[in-house]
Motif scaffolding. Structure first.
Motif, PDB file in Angstrom:
ATOM      1  N   UNK A 199       0.818  -1.213   0.000  1.00  0.00           N
ATOM      2  CA  UNK A 199       0.000   0.000   0.000  1.00  0.00           C
ATOM      3  C   UNK A 199       0.854   1.267   0.000  1.00  0.00           C
ATOM      4  N   UNK A 200       2.174   1.115   0.112  1.00  0.00           N
ATOM      5  CA  UNK A 200       3.075   2.263  -0.004  1.00  0.00           C
ATOM      6  C   UNK A 200       4.172   1.950  -1.012  1.00  0.00           C
ATOM      7  N   UNK A 201       4.558   2.968  -1.776  1.00  0.00           N
ATOM      8  CA  UNK A 201       5.664   2.803  -2.717  1.00  0.00           C
ATOM      9  C   UNK A 201       6.946   3.440  -2.181  1.00  0.00           C
ATOM     10  N   UNK A 202       6.896   3.902  -0.924  1.00  0.00           N
ATOM     11  CA  UNK A 202       8.069   4.542  -0.336  1.00  0.00           C
ATOM     12  C   UNK A 202       9.085   3.468   0.046  1.00  0.00           C
ATOM     13  N   UNK A 203      10.151   3.359  -0.712  1.00  0.00           N
ATOM     14  CA  UNK A 203      11.085   2.256  -0.553  1.00  0.00           C
ATOM     15  C   UNK A 203      11.833   2.269   0.782  1.00  0.00           C
TER      16      UNK A 203
END
Length: 237
Positions: A149-153
Motif C-alpha cells: 500500500x506504499x511505494x516509499x522504498x
C-alpha cells in the motif's frame, strides 16, 4: 533477439542472492534455526551451490538486519531479542504502520483486496486445523501484502527489517501450546476481517489505525508481564 550475457548474468546472480537470503531468513523466522544456532558459511555455500564469497554477503546482510551475529574466531549465530529492544522496536512499528497507509500510498487494487479475502478465509480454516508454522506464514503474507500500500522504498525496507527481526518472538511463545495458538489465530482473524472491511471501502486511514491498535494492545499485554519474555497470550507480531 539474443540476450546479452553480460546483462543477464548479473541479474541472475542478484536473483539467486535474493532467493538465498529469503530462504535463510525464513528458516530463522520459522525457528528452523533457533536463537543461538551456529551457522556454517561453508556448509550453507555447499547447500545452495554457491561460492563462499556471495554466501558471506548473504550472511552479512542478515547480520545487518539483526538476525545473525558474528563473533570473530568463533562463528556466526542466530540472534535472540532482548525485552528492552523488543519494546523499542514495537513502539517504532506502531508508528510506521500509519505511514504505510499515508505516505506515497498506492490505492488498494481489486487483486490486493482479493488476496486479503483469501487470507481471511484461510485464517478461518486455520482455526479448525491450527498449525503454528502455517500461521506464521499467513501472518507474513498479510504483512507483505499490506506493505504494497506504499511505494516509499525506505519505509518498506525499514518496516521489513523490524518485522522479521521480532516476528519470531510470538512463535516461540505459542508453538508449544494449542490453546495459546488458537487464541492468537482468533485475534489475527478478527484483525484481518477488520482490515478487509476497510480495504473494500478504500479507507486506508482505517487500515493503518486498525493495525496500530492491534500492535498497541499487544505491546500493552507484553508490558504488563514483568519478566524476561513476552506473555504467552500476547499477540506480538
Amino acid at each position: 533477439m539474443e540476450t546479452d550475457p553480460l546483462i543477464t548474468e548479473p541479474k541472475r546472480a542478484r536473483e539467486r542472492f535474493e532467493a538465498t537470503h529469503a530462504e535463510i531468513r525464513a528458516r530463522i523466522v520459522l525457528l528452523d534455526y533457533r536463537p543461538g544456532t551456529k551457522l556454517s558459511e561453508a556448509l550453507l555455500a555447499e547447500e545452495f551451490a554457491m561460492s563462499r564469497t556471495p554466501m558471506r554477503r548473504v550472511l552479512a546482510r542478515l547480520e545487518d538486519e539483526g538476525l545473525l551475529s558474528s563473533k570473530h574466531g568463533v562463528g556466526t549465530f542466530v540472534t535472540n531479542v532482548e525485552p528492552e529492544e523488543l519494546g523499542q522496536v514495537y513502539r517504532l512499528r506502531k508508528e510506521l504502520v500509519l505511514l504505510q497507509t499515508s505516505l506515497d500510498v498506492v490505492p488498494p487494487t481489486p487483486a490486493l483486496v482479493a488476496q486479503m479475502q483469501e487470507i481471511v478465509a484461510r485464517a478461518k480454516t486455520l482455526r479448525i486445523t491450527p498449525c503454528a508454522r502455517d500461521f506464521s506464514l499467513l501472518d507474513q503474507e498479510m504483512f507483505l501484502l499490506l506493505l504494497d500500500l506504499t511505494r516509499n522504498e525506505p519505509l518498506r525496507i525499514m518496516s521489513k527489517r523490524l518485522y522479521f527481526r521480532t516476528t519470531r518472538i510470538w512463535l516461540q511463545q505459542v508453538a508449544g501450546s494449542e490453546t495459546a495458538l488458537l487464541e492468537e489465530i482468533d485475534v489475527f482473524a478478527r484483525e484481518a476481517a477488520e482490515i478487509l472491511n476497510a480495504l473494500e471501502i478504500g479507507d486506508l486511514d482505517a487500515v493503518g489505525h486498525i493495525r496500530r491498535g492491534h500492535i498497541s494492545l499487544s505491546f500493552a499485554r507484553m508490558s504488563a508481564e514483568r519478566g524476561s519474555d513476552p506473555p504467552a497470550n500476547g499477540y506480538i507480531r
